[in-house]
Design a protein around this motif. Sequence first.
Motif, mmCIF file in Angstrom:
data_model
loop_
_atom_site.group_PDB
_atom_site.id
_atom_site.type_symbol
_atom_site.label_atom_id
_atom_site.label_comp_id
_atom_site.label_asym_id
_atom_site.label_seq_id
_atom_site.Cartn_x
_atom_site.Cartn_y
_atom_site.Cartn_z
ATOM 1 N N THR A 1 -4.649 -12.054 -12.426
ATOM 2 C CA THR A 1 -4.030 -12.150 -11.096
ATOM 3 C C THR A 1 -2.567 -11.735 -11.145
ATOM 4 O OG1 THR A 1 -5.532 -13.952 -10.508
ATOM 5 C CG2 THR A 1 -3.548 -13.700 -9.172
ATOM 6 N N PHE A 2 -1.874 -12.201 -12.171
ATOM 7 C CA PHE A 2 -0.463 -11.838 -12.323
ATOM 8 C C PHE A 2 -0.295 -10.332 -12.474
ATOM 9 C CE2 PHE A 2 2.783 -10.766 -15.543
ATOM 10 C CZ PHE A 2 3.911 -10.966 -14.761
ATOM 11 N N ALA A 3 -1.193 -9.706 -13.253
ATOM 12 C CA ALA A 3 -1.103 -8.257 -13.460
ATOM 13 C C ALA A 3 -1.310 -7.510 -12.141
ATOM 14 C CB ALA A 3 -2.131 -7.813 -14.494
ATOM 15 N N VAL A 4 -2.296 -7.964 -11.325
ATOM 16 C CA VAL A 4 -2.546 -7.301 -10.042
ATOM 17 C C VAL A 4 -1.361 -7.484 -9.099
ATOM 18 C CG1 VAL A 4 -4.009 -7.311 -7.992
ATOM 19 C CG2 VAL A 4 -5.046 -7.494 -10.254
ATOM 20 N N LEU A 5 -0.833 -8.712 -9.042
ATOM 21 C CA LEU A 5 0.307 -8.961 -8.160
ATOM 22 C C LEU A 5 1.542 -8.182 -8.608
ATOM 23 C CD1 LEU A 5 -0.061 -12.833 -7.626
ATOM 24 C CD2 LEU A 5 -0.617 -11.000 -6.013
ATOM 25 N N LEU A 6 1.762 -8.144 -9.920
ATOM 26 C CA LEU A 6 2.906 -7.401 -10.427
ATOM 27 C C LEU A 6 2.755 -5.906 -10.153
ATOM 28 C CD1 LEU A 6 5.564 -7.716 -11.990
ATOM 29 C CD2 LEU A 6 4.290 -7.268 -14.095
ATOM 30 N N GLY A 7 1.519 -5.396 -10.338
ATOM 31 C CA GLY A 7 1.287 -3.988 -10.024
ATOM 32 C C GLY A 7 1.486 -3.696 -8.544
ATOM 33 N N SER A 8 1.060 -4.643 -7.692
ATOM 34 C CA SER A 8 1.239 -4.454 -6.251
ATOM 35 C C SER A 8 2.717 -4.432 -5.877
ATOM 36 C CB SER A 8 0.524 -5.573 -5.493
ATOM 37 O OG SER A 8 -0.852 -5.600 -5.813
ATOM 38 N N SER A 9 3.475 -5.385 -6.435
ATOM 39 C CA SER A 9 4.908 -5.426 -6.117
ATOM 40 C C SER A 9 5.624 -4.196 -6.659
ATOM 41 C CB SER A 9 5.533 -6.700 -6.699
ATOM 42 O OG SER A 9 5.438 -6.715 -8.120
ATOM 43 N N ALA A 10 5.222 -3.752 -7.854
ATOM 44 C CA ALA A 10 5.822 -2.539 -8.407
ATOM 45 C C ALA A 10 5.471 -1.331 -7.537
ATOM 46 C CB ALA A 10 5.344 -2.316 -9.837
ATOM 47 N N GLY A 11 4.223 -1.321 -7.027
ATOM 48 C CA GLY A 11 3.825 -0.225 -6.149
ATOM 49 C C GLY A 11 4.628 -0.195 -4.861
ATOM 50 N N ILE A 12 4.915 -1.373 -4.307
ATOM 51 C CA ILE A 12 5.728 -1.423 -3.087
ATOM 52 C C ILE A 12 7.138 -0.940 -3.368
ATOM 53 C CG2 ILE A 12 6.688 -2.954 -1.324
ATOM 54 C CD1 ILE A 12 4.193 -4.667 -1.601
ATOM 55 N N LEU A 13 7.687 -1.363 -4.524
ATOM 56 C CA LEU A 13 9.035 -0.920 -4.874
ATOM 57 C C LEU A 13 9.088 0.587 -5.102
ATOM 58 C CD1 LEU A 13 10.110 -3.791 -7.308
ATOM 59 C CD2 LEU A 13 11.117 -3.281 -5.085
ATOM 60 N N MET A 14 8.041 1.143 -5.703
ATOM 61 C CA MET A 14 8.038 2.568 -6.036
ATOM 62 C C MET A 14 7.660 3.443 -4.848
ATOM 63 S SD MET A 14 6.182 2.227 -9.774
ATOM 64 C CE MET A 14 6.027 3.996 -10.009
ATOM 65 N N PHE A 15 6.637 3.006 -4.104
ATOM 66 C CA PHE A 15 6.112 3.858 -3.030
ATOM 67 C C PHE A 15 6.302 3.261 -1.642
ATOM 68 C CE2 PHE A 15 3.163 4.208 -6.751
ATOM 69 C CZ PHE A 15 3.662 5.404 -7.238
ATOM 70 N N GLY A 16 7.018 2.138 -1.578
ATOM 71 C CA GLY A 16 7.187 1.480 -0.283
ATOM 72 C C GLY A 16 7.886 2.348 0.736
ATOM 73 N N SER A 17 8.943 3.035 0.322
ATOM 74 C CA SER A 17 9.684 3.888 1.254
ATOM 75 C C SER A 17 8.811 5.027 1.753
ATOM 76 C CB SER A 17 10.941 4.437 0.577
ATOM 77 O OG SER A 17 11.805 3.392 0.198
ATOM 78 N N GLN A 18 8.006 5.583 0.840
ATOM 79 C CA GLN A 18 7.119 6.678 1.241
ATOM 80 C C GLN A 18 6.051 6.193 2.212
ATOM 81 O OE1 GLN A 18 5.381 8.704 -2.086
ATOM 82 N NE2 GLN A 18 4.198 10.118 -0.824
ATOM 83 N N ILE A 19 5.492 5.010 1.953
ATOM 84 C CA ILE A 19 4.485 4.446 2.868
ATOM 85 C C ILE A 19 5.118 4.128 4.215
ATOM 86 C CG2 ILE A 19 2.946 2.489 3.245
ATOM 87 C CD1 ILE A 19 2.524 2.360 0.231
ATOM 88 N N ALA A 20 6.342 3.542 4.191
ATOM 89 C CA ALA A 20 7.022 3.210 5.443
ATOM 90 C C ALA A 20 7.310 4.467 6.262
ATOM 91 C CB ALA A 20 8.314 2.460 5.131
#
Length: 375
Positions: free
Chosen positions: A34-53
């Motif tokens: 669970t921690f790995a999935v959550l960490l990957g999700s948060s890292a994904g938001i930090l990396m691709f959040g601006s592009q998704i927004a």
Amino acid sequence: MAESGQEKTEQPTSKKLEDTRKKGQVARSKDLATFAVLLGSSAGILMFGSQIAGSVLEVCRRLLSLDEKDIFNPYSMFTAWGDSIWALLPALIKFFLLIMLAAYVGSILVGGYNFTWQAIGFKWSKLNPVSGLKRMFGMQAVVELLKSVSKVLVIGGLTYALLSNYFDDIMTLSMMSTPDDIYAAVEILAWVFFGICCSVVVIAMIDAPYQAWQHNKNLKMTLQEVKDEFKNQEGDPRVKGRIRTLQYQAAKRRMMSEVPTADVVVTNPTHFAVALKYDQAKFRAPVVVAKGADEVALMIRKIAEENKVPVLESPMLARSVFYTTELEQPIPEQLFAAVAQVLAYVYQLNMFRKGKGKRPKALAKDLPIPEEFRH
């Protein structure tokens, strides 16, 4: 206290570990995954959040800005849907691939990779109410309860602290104009989510070694189980001993059947006996066709006498050949000279018995045997 030999004190054998892996029973930490999935999700938001927004903002502008042509065109809705999907797809693909990679890594960190069809098979034991009650009121249930309480306290406390820290920034979003507000909102979301995910690492670091320890504990074996597994894997020692006895007897019978074909039997005279055969067409040197000590030596001598094979006494040569040469193997070169004298004596003796020569001189007692071959 368990009965003697029944307490599970032995570490699981490699065979049991392999069998349990085939059944899909490996150590797994759900909290670590669970921690790995959550960490990957948060890292994904930090990396691709601006592009998704940015993609979301572009889609909103496209769908909320309709001109007269789009209103009266029956196909414009489908065109808008296609444009929206293609605008969001690149960023979302990268985002979900990162989450999938994190989920895979998190699931194999404890227990390693393991795939088996047996793990997804139906098991009637899972419907056993007694086993269910044991799981509900056992030590494992207590541990899970403590973990759940810890999650609520740790994650809840950290979430409150993070929201309190970003409270003013969150309130400021309502006064910002697009597109700055959506980028700022994504940034706040990413860092708050990342902070909450990091709080789970404390629970995961405790749960992962515990699950590995618990799995090893459940697989421990009694001393009797280890013995039974060894018997099943290696064979019963009594059965193996019986097989070895039968093999030895068969080998001895084959060896004795070769004695009548020998050219000479050299004895100790009673403790050792070796039967030698020399066929110039097959062998470059005399070969040992039979050898033995004590009772076997007496049997070799008896068979040789019954088949009129010459029996000579040469204690040093008999011991040398016995200790240095295996069955059906040629004698060492260092013993060629000594054995040559024996074979020459036997040849002359056979010719004398046929009336074709003189009686040979007695065989020398001190044959030319190197010091390192004397036993």
